[in-house]
Design a protein around this motif. Structure first.
Motif, PDB file in Angstrom:
ATOM      1  N   GLY A   1       0.801  -1.232   0.000  1.00 33.50           N
ATOM      2  CA  GLY A   1       0.000   0.000   0.000  1.00 33.50           C
ATOM      3  C   GLY A   1       0.828   1.274   0.000  1.00 33.50           C
ATOM      4  N   THR A   2       2.085   1.180   0.396  1.00 30.53           N
ATOM      5  CA  THR A   2       2.915   2.387   0.524  1.00 30.53           C
ATOM      6  C   THR A   2       4.367   2.081   0.117  1.00 30.53           C
ATOM      7  OG1 THR A   2       3.481   1.828   2.813  1.00 30.53           O
ATOM      8  CG2 THR A   2       1.580   3.286   2.512  1.00 30.53           C
ATOM      9  N   GLY A   3       5.161   3.134   0.045  1.00 24.79           N
ATOM     10  CA  GLY A   3       6.616   3.017  -0.071  1.00 24.79           C
ATOM     11  C   GLY A   3       7.106   2.093  -1.171  1.00 24.79           C
ATOM     12  N   LEU A   4       8.109   1.300  -0.848  1.00 27.95           N
ATOM     13  CA  LEU A   4       8.753   0.431  -1.835  1.00 27.95           C
ATOM     14  C   LEU A   4       7.783  -0.621  -2.385  1.00 27.95           C
ATOM     15  CD1 LEU A   4      11.363  -0.436  -3.315  1.00 27.95           C
ATOM     16  CD2 LEU A   4      11.859  -1.904  -1.344  1.00 27.95           C
TER      17      LEU A   4
ATOM     18  N   ASN B   1       8.504 -10.421  -0.107  1.00 29.10           N
ATOM     19  CA  ASN B   1       8.383 -10.155   1.324  1.00 29.10           C
ATOM     20  C   ASN B   1       8.973  -8.774   1.580  1.00 29.10           C
ATOM     21  OD1 ASN B   1       7.249 -12.608   2.529  1.00 29.10           O
ATOM     22  ND2 ASN B   1       9.098 -13.605   1.746  1.00 29.10           N
ATOM     23  N   ASN B   2       8.092  -7.794   1.522  1.00 27.33           N
ATOM     24  CA  ASN B   2       8.536  -6.398   1.643  1.00 27.33           C
ATOM     25  C   ASN B   2       8.049  -5.749   2.944  1.00 27.33           C
ATOM     26  OD1 ASN B   2       9.090  -3.492   0.505  1.00 27.33           O
ATOM     27  ND2 ASN B   2       6.901  -3.541   0.967  1.00 27.33           N
ATOM     28  N   ALA B   3       6.900  -6.182   3.462  1.00 24.58           N
ATOM     29  CA  ALA B   3       6.336  -5.535   4.660  1.00 24.58           C
ATOM     30  C   ALA B   3       7.354  -5.579   5.795  1.00 24.58           C
ATOM     31  CB  ALA B   3       5.047  -6.228   5.083  1.00 24.58           C
ATOM     32  N   GLY B   4       7.527  -4.458   6.449  1.00 21.78           N
ATOM     33  CA  GLY B   4       8.472  -4.414   7.561  1.00 21.78           C
ATOM     34  C   GLY B   4       8.261  -3.150   8.367  1.00 21.78           C
TER      35      GLY B   4
ATOM     36  N   ALA C   1      12.886   0.701  -6.474  1.00 19.64           N
ATOM     37  CA  ALA C   1      12.086  -0.378  -7.087  1.00 19.64           C
ATOM     38  C   ALA C   1      12.623  -0.692  -8.485  1.00 19.64           C
ATOM     39  CB  ALA C   1      10.612   0.034  -7.149  1.00 19.64           C
ATOM     40  N   LYS C   2      12.929   0.351  -9.234  1.00 19.34           N
ATOM     41  CA  LYS C   2      13.425   0.175 -10.608  1.00 19.34           C
ATOM     42  C   LYS C   2      14.782  -0.552 -10.579  1.00 19.34           C
ATOM     43  CE  LYS C   2      14.084   2.997 -14.760  1.00 19.34           C
ATOM     44  NZ  LYS C   2      15.542   3.002 -14.909  1.00 19.34           N
TER      45      LYS C   2
END
Ligand SMILES: NC(=O)c1ccc[n+]([C@@H]2O[C@H](COP(=O)([O-])OP(=O)(O)OC[C@H]3O[C@@H](n4cnc5c(N)ncnc54)[C@H](OP(=O)(O)O)[C@@H]3O)[C@@H](O)[C@H]2O)c1
Length: 226
Positions: A10-13, A83-86, A206-207
Motif C-alpha cells: 500500500g505504501t513506499g517500496l 516479502n517487503n512488509a516491515g 524499485a526500478k
C-alpha cells in the motif's frame, strides 16, 4: 497470467514494486493491513490497464496467512512472493520496549518466514517461482541505535541465504535485496534519521531492484551516509 504477491504493497517500496510489476504484465496481489491504501494502488494499476487484487492480511497471523494463500492458489497461478512488509525499531537499545521488540520480530522475521512457508508449496507445485526478500543494509552490518531492527534483518539474510542453497538447481529463485535509506512513510513518527527526503525515492529503488532480478544478491547503498 503469472501472479506475484507483494506484502506491504500500500505504501513506499512495496507500492512502487507493485506498480512496476503490473506494468510488466504480472497480476499483482497487494497485501497489507490498510485496505484504503491497497485500494488506491489497485486503482492506479487498473488505470494503467494492469491487473491487481487486494488482500487485507496481517502477516503476524500465520493461520490467516495459510487460509488466504490456499484460496489465492485456487484462483491464480502463483509465481512470485515479495516479502517487503516491515517495520522499524530505532533508538538506544536500553530504552527499547518489550512490545517493540516483539512487533519487530513478529513482522520482519516471522511474517516473512510464515508467508514464505505458506506460498512455497504452490511454487514447488508449479515448478517455478521467485521469492524476493526486501532486507536493508542493516542486514549487512550493524548500525548505532538499530540493534533490534538490524537483528531482525540479519535473521532474514540467514533465512534467504539458506534457502538459496536448499533450492540451488531448482526453478525457484530466492533473492536478497539490501538497500540503504529510502524516502518513504517508514520514517514517519521517527527522528532516527535527520532528513529522509535526502534518501533515494522508492520509485528509484524499485526500478533498480527489478533491473537486477537475475542476481542472488542485490545491494543498493544509500545515497547519503546511513
Ligand atoms: N525506508 C527505508 O529507509 C528502508 C531502508 C531499507 C529497508 N527498508 C525496508 O523496506 C521495506 C518497505 O519499507 P518502506 O520503506 O516502503 O516503508 P513503509 O512505506 O512503511 O511500508 C511498509 C509496509 O508494510 C506494511 N506492513 C507493516 N506491518 C504489516 C503487517 N503486520 N502485515 C501486513 N503488512 C504490514 C505497511 O502497511 P499497513 O500498515 O497498512 O499494514 C506498509 O505498507 C521494509 O521491509 C523496510 O524494513 C526500508
Amino acid at each position: 497470467m503469472k501472479t506475484i504477491i507483494i506484502t506491504g504493497a500500500g505504501t513506499g517500496l512495496g507500492k512502487e514494486l507493485s506498480l512496476l510489476l503490473a506494468k510488466q504484465g504480472y497480476h499483482t496481489v497487494l497485501i497489507g493491513r490498510s485496505e484504503a491504501a491497497l485500494n488506491e494502488v489497485k486503482q492506479q494499476i487498473e488505470q494503467d490497464e494492469g491487473h491487481a487484487s487486494i488482500l487485507s492480511l496481517d502477516i503476524r497471523n500465520p493461520e490467516d496467512i495459510k487460509e488466504k494463500m490456499l484460496v489465492l492458489n485456487k484462483h491464480h497461478h502463483l509465481y512470485g512472493l515479495i516479502n517487503n512488509a516491515g517495520i522499524g525499531c530505532f533508538g538506544p537499545f536500553s530504552q527499547a520496549m518489550d512490545q517493540e521488540v516483539e512487533d519487530t520480530f513478529s513482522t520482519n522475521v516471522l511474517g516473512t518466514i510464515h508467508m514464505t512457508k505458506a506460498v512455497l508449496p504452490y511454487l514447488e507445485n508449479n515448478e517455478e517461482g521467485l521469492v524476493l526478500n526486501i532486507i536493508s543494509t542493516a542486514g549487512l552490518r550493524g548500525k548505532k541505535h538499530e540493534a533490534i531492527y538490524s537483528a531482525s534483518k540479519f535473521a532474514i539474510r540467514g533465512f534467504t541465504e539458506s534457502l538459496q542453497k536448499e533450492y540451488e538447481g531448482s526453478n525457484i529463485t530466492f533473492i536478497a535485496a539490501y538497500m540503504g535509506g529510502m524516502d518513504t512513510p517508514f520514517w514517519e513518527g521517527s527522528n532516527h534519521v535527520e532528513n529522509p527526503a535526502k534518501f533515494r525515492s522508492p520509485q528509484e529503488v524499485a526500478k533498480l531492484i527489478l533491473e537486477q532480478l537475475d542476481q542472488d544478491t542485490i545491494i543498493i547503498e544509500s545515497k547519503t551516509k546511513g
